[in-house]
Scaffold this active site. Structure first.
Site, PDB file in Angstrom:
ATOM      1  N   ALA A 182     -16.154 -24.952   9.646  1.00 34.00           N
ATOM      2  CA  ALA A 182     -15.212 -23.933  10.110  1.00 34.00           C
ATOM      3  C   ALA A 182     -13.863 -24.040   9.419  1.00 34.00           C
ATOM      4  CB  ALA A 182     -15.027 -24.054  11.620  1.00 34.00           C
ATOM      5  N   GLY A 183     -13.625 -25.180   8.756  1.00 40.15           N
ATOM      6  CA  GLY A 183     -12.295 -25.450   8.191  1.00 40.15           C
ATOM      7  C   GLY A 183     -11.952 -24.513   7.047  1.00 40.15           C
TER       8      GLY A 183
ATOM      9  N   ARG B  84      -6.446 -27.984   1.457  1.00 42.82           N
ATOM     10  CA  ARG B  84      -6.199 -28.814   0.270  1.00 42.82           C
ATOM     11  C   ARG B  84      -6.907 -28.271  -0.975  1.00 42.82           C
ATOM     12  NH1 ARG B  84      -7.932 -34.206   3.415  1.00 42.82           N
ATOM     13  NH2 ARG B  84      -8.950 -32.623   4.683  1.00 42.82           N
TER      14      ARG B  84
ATOM     15  N   GLY C 119      -9.669 -29.346  14.856  1.00 43.04           N
ATOM     16  CA  GLY C 119     -10.166 -30.672  14.496  1.00 43.04           C
ATOM     17  C   GLY C 119     -11.679 -30.772  14.619  1.00 43.04           C
TER      18      GLY C 119
ATOM     19  N   ASN D  81     -15.430 -44.105   6.619  1.00 44.10           N
ATOM     20  CA  ASN D  81     -16.325 -43.207   7.351  1.00 44.10           C
ATOM     21  C   ASN D  81     -16.753 -42.044   6.443  1.00 44.10           C
ATOM     22  OD1 ASN D  81     -17.460 -41.523   9.316  1.00 44.10           O
ATOM     23  ND2 ASN D  81     -15.457 -40.681   9.909  1.00 44.10           N
TER      24      ASN D  81
ATOM     25  N   ARG E  57     -30.414 -10.125 -18.699  1.00 41.33           N
ATOM     26  CA  ARG E  57     -30.028 -10.187 -17.278  1.00 41.33           C
ATOM     27  C   ARG E  57     -30.893  -9.289 -16.402  1.00 41.33           C
ATOM     28  NH1 ARG E  57     -26.007  -6.087 -16.037  1.00 41.33           N
ATOM     29  NH2 ARG E  57     -25.806  -4.736 -17.841  1.00 41.33           N
TER      30      ARG E  57
ATOM     31  N   LYS F  37     -31.213  -5.518 -20.191  1.00 41.25           N
ATOM     32  CA  LYS F  37     -30.991  -5.482 -18.742  1.00 41.25           C
ATOM     33  C   LYS F  37     -32.177  -4.827 -18.050  1.00 41.25           C
ATOM     34  CE  LYS F  37     -29.774  -2.520 -15.897  1.00 41.25           C
ATOM     35  NZ  LYS F  37     -29.327  -1.226 -15.404  1.00 41.25           N
TER      36      LYS F  37
ATOM     37  N   ALA G   9     -34.126   6.582 -38.824  1.00 38.74           N
ATOM     38  CA  ALA G   9     -32.805   6.017 -38.543  1.00 38.74           C
ATOM     39  C   ALA G   9     -31.804   7.105 -38.173  1.00 38.74           C
ATOM     40  CB  ALA G   9     -32.307   5.244 -39.756  1.00 38.74           C
TER      41      ALA G   9
ATOM     42  N   ARG H 230     -31.426  14.247 -36.719  1.00 37.48           N
ATOM     43  CA  ARG H 230     -30.062  14.082 -37.217  1.00 37.48           C
ATOM     44  C   ARG H 230     -29.776  15.255 -38.136  1.00 37.48           C
ATOM     45  NH1 ARG H 230     -32.520   9.298 -40.805  1.00 37.48           N
ATOM     46  NH2 ARG H 230     -32.860  10.482 -42.713  1.00 37.48           N
TER      47      ARG H 230
END
Ligand code: UD1
Ligand code: MG
Length: 456
Positions: free
Chosen positions: A9-10, A14, A76, A167, A329, A347, A419, A436
């Site tokens: 839960a903290g 830090r 705590g 501990n 991916r 992909k 191409a 093209r």
């Protein structure tokens, strides 16, 4: 019933990260997920996770693998356990685990519970010896060597600070004892928090309290800041790389190679420097990975090469060559004997065997057959700004350089695309397509046009 209670839960002030501490990743996997994975390997009736700060993040990671208890205000570790009490039922014991100690493994969990049962303890505490115990609760023993209390760093005297037995925050306690004693804990300490460690003081005189010494210290080093995260990651990296090398995997410059714990690598594979292999990846024998490849949740089959490339959630089949500088991916499959070259992105696409995509090509949302040649600069045009569309390509298709295949489109087998073509109509087997504008040539016209040749 035997329970596991994970304290997560903290906020982890830090850490100085936006992510709640127990969701911070170690080798691209959230800390708290490691703990639940380890718990899955032992016998336990109920897993409870105490969440609070940004609880939805932890819930998103663990889903329904655990039951949740909520601690809205972080008062705590004892208060956190109190939130889980209503979920604890019957006789048996509770394994209490900090959510910031990700490398606790099934061996440690089975070890402490076995010790707890065999010693017929009421309360067992996992301890370690550290040359530098800074930040950990110190184990205080009485004249007969029994544990009398645990003193937190901020409350410790200078003499207590010199104690090297600390501990780990891993406990096994009889449910009855836990429920009876928890509410007696007060917050009269320098942090004004309810310390779970105060259970020791309260139980030492009236119950059987013992300690279980854990030998692999790096596995139980609580992570409180990003520096301690890097130290644990470093230790884990060395242990994992050593295991693979002993198993016959060549790792070139192992200090630079990161392989996460769930990765499997067959002997005979070579991992070159700077490579990162994470998640549930599998590397078969004869593969050459790297230098500098980044692989996540992917399977690389026998004898394939993957140089300087990024491969996420994909499969590279046998004898294929990928890279340098390719990107696969979202469930892409590269077929046997395929050749994927530089600056190619694939992909959500499947390629057949002996297909070449040698350079500068994008293949997205496509299914492609065998022996297809993608010329340099081919693009499957899969997105119209609103929706994604599929491209289907048969076998033995030749796609000339700089072609656009505008999806949705179906291209049969044995097709030849000249191409520079922009193809927006389906082609059937054996078609030849050229799309093209015709070239216009005007002889001796460049001077008239005003083009000045360089004087150099
Ligand atoms: C704790 C122990 C310390 C031990 C160390 C081992 C206490 C008082 N101290 O210190 O003796 O050496 O672990 O790593 O128990 N949490 C909550 N709610 C709270 C407070 C904490 O759920 O109100 C969770 C945190 O998210 C964390 C775990 O409990 O996962 C431990 O809390 P943390 O603040 O890291 O305790 P430490 O200072 O490391
Ligand atoms: Mg901690």
């Amino acid at each position: 019933m035997n329970h596991a209670i994970i304290l997560a839960a903290g906020k982890g002030s830090r850490m100085k990260t936006d992510t709640p501490k127990c969701a911070v990743e170690l080798f691209k996997k959230p800390m708290v997920e490691y703990i639940v994975d380890a718990l899955d390997k032992i016998e336990i009736d109920k897993k409870i996770c105490v969440v609070g700060h940004k609880s939805e993040v932890i819930e998103g990671i663990l889903g329904d693998r655990v039951e949740y208890a909520y601690q809205d205000v972080q008062l705590g570790t004892a208060d956190a356990v109190k939130r889980a009490i209503s979920l604890i039922c019957g006789d048996g014991y509770s394994l209490i685990l900090p959510g910031d100690t990700p490398l606790i493994d099934d061996e440690i969990l089975a070890g402490i519970t076995r010790y707890h049962k065999e010693s017929k303890n009421d309360f067992s505490i996992g301890t370690i010896y550290l040359d530098n115990p800074t930040g950990f609760g110190r184990i205080i023993r009485d004249g007969t060597g029994n544990i009398a209390s645990i003193v937190e760093e901020v409350d410790a005297t200078n003499i207590e600070k010199d104690i090297k037995e600390v501990n780990t925050g891993i406990y096994c306690i009889e449910n009855k004892m836990l429920i009876e004693t928890l509410h007696l804990i007060r917050c009269n300490n320098n942090k004004s928090e309810y310390y779970l460690t105060d259970l020791v003081k309260l139980l030492a005189s009236k119950a059987k309290v013992g300690s279980y010494l854990i030998k692999d210290t790096y596995k139980v080093m609580g992570i409180n800041d990003l520096y301690s995260l890097s130290l644990v990651e470093e230790s884990l990296k060395r242990v994992i790389n050593k295991k693979h090398m002993i198993n016959g995997v060549t790792i070139v410059n192992p200090d630079t190679v990161m392989i996460s714990p769930d990765v499997k690598i067959e002997s005979g594979a070579i991992i070159y420097q700077g490579s990162i292999i994470m998640g549930k990846s599998y590397i078969a024998k004869g593969c050459h990975i790297g230098p500098y490849s980044d692989i996540m949740n992917s399977i690389i089959e026998e004898n394939s090469i993957c140089r300087q490339s990024v491969v996420y959630d994909s499969i590279i089949k046998c004898n294929a060559t990928v890279g340098p500088f390719a990107h696969l991916r979202m469930n892409s499959i590269v077929g046997e004997n395929d050749r994927i070259g530089n600056f190619v992105e694939i992909k959500k696409s499947t390629l057949g065997t002996k297909t070449n995509v040698a350079h500068l090509t994008y293949i997205g949302d496509a299914i492609c057959g065998d022996e297809v040649n993608f010329g340099c600069g081919t693009v499957t045009v899969n997105y119209d700004g609103k929706n994604k569309f599929k491209t289907k390509i048969g076998n033995r298709v030749f796609i000339g350089c700089n072609s656009n295949l505008i999806a949705p489109i179906n291209i049969g087998s044995d097709v030849y695309i000249a191409a520079g073509s922009t193809i927006n109509q389906d082609l059937i087997d054996e078609d030849f397509a050229i799309a093209r504008v015709r070239q216009i040539v005007k002889h001796n016209y460049s001077n008239k046009y005003g083009y000045k040749k360089s004087k150099l």
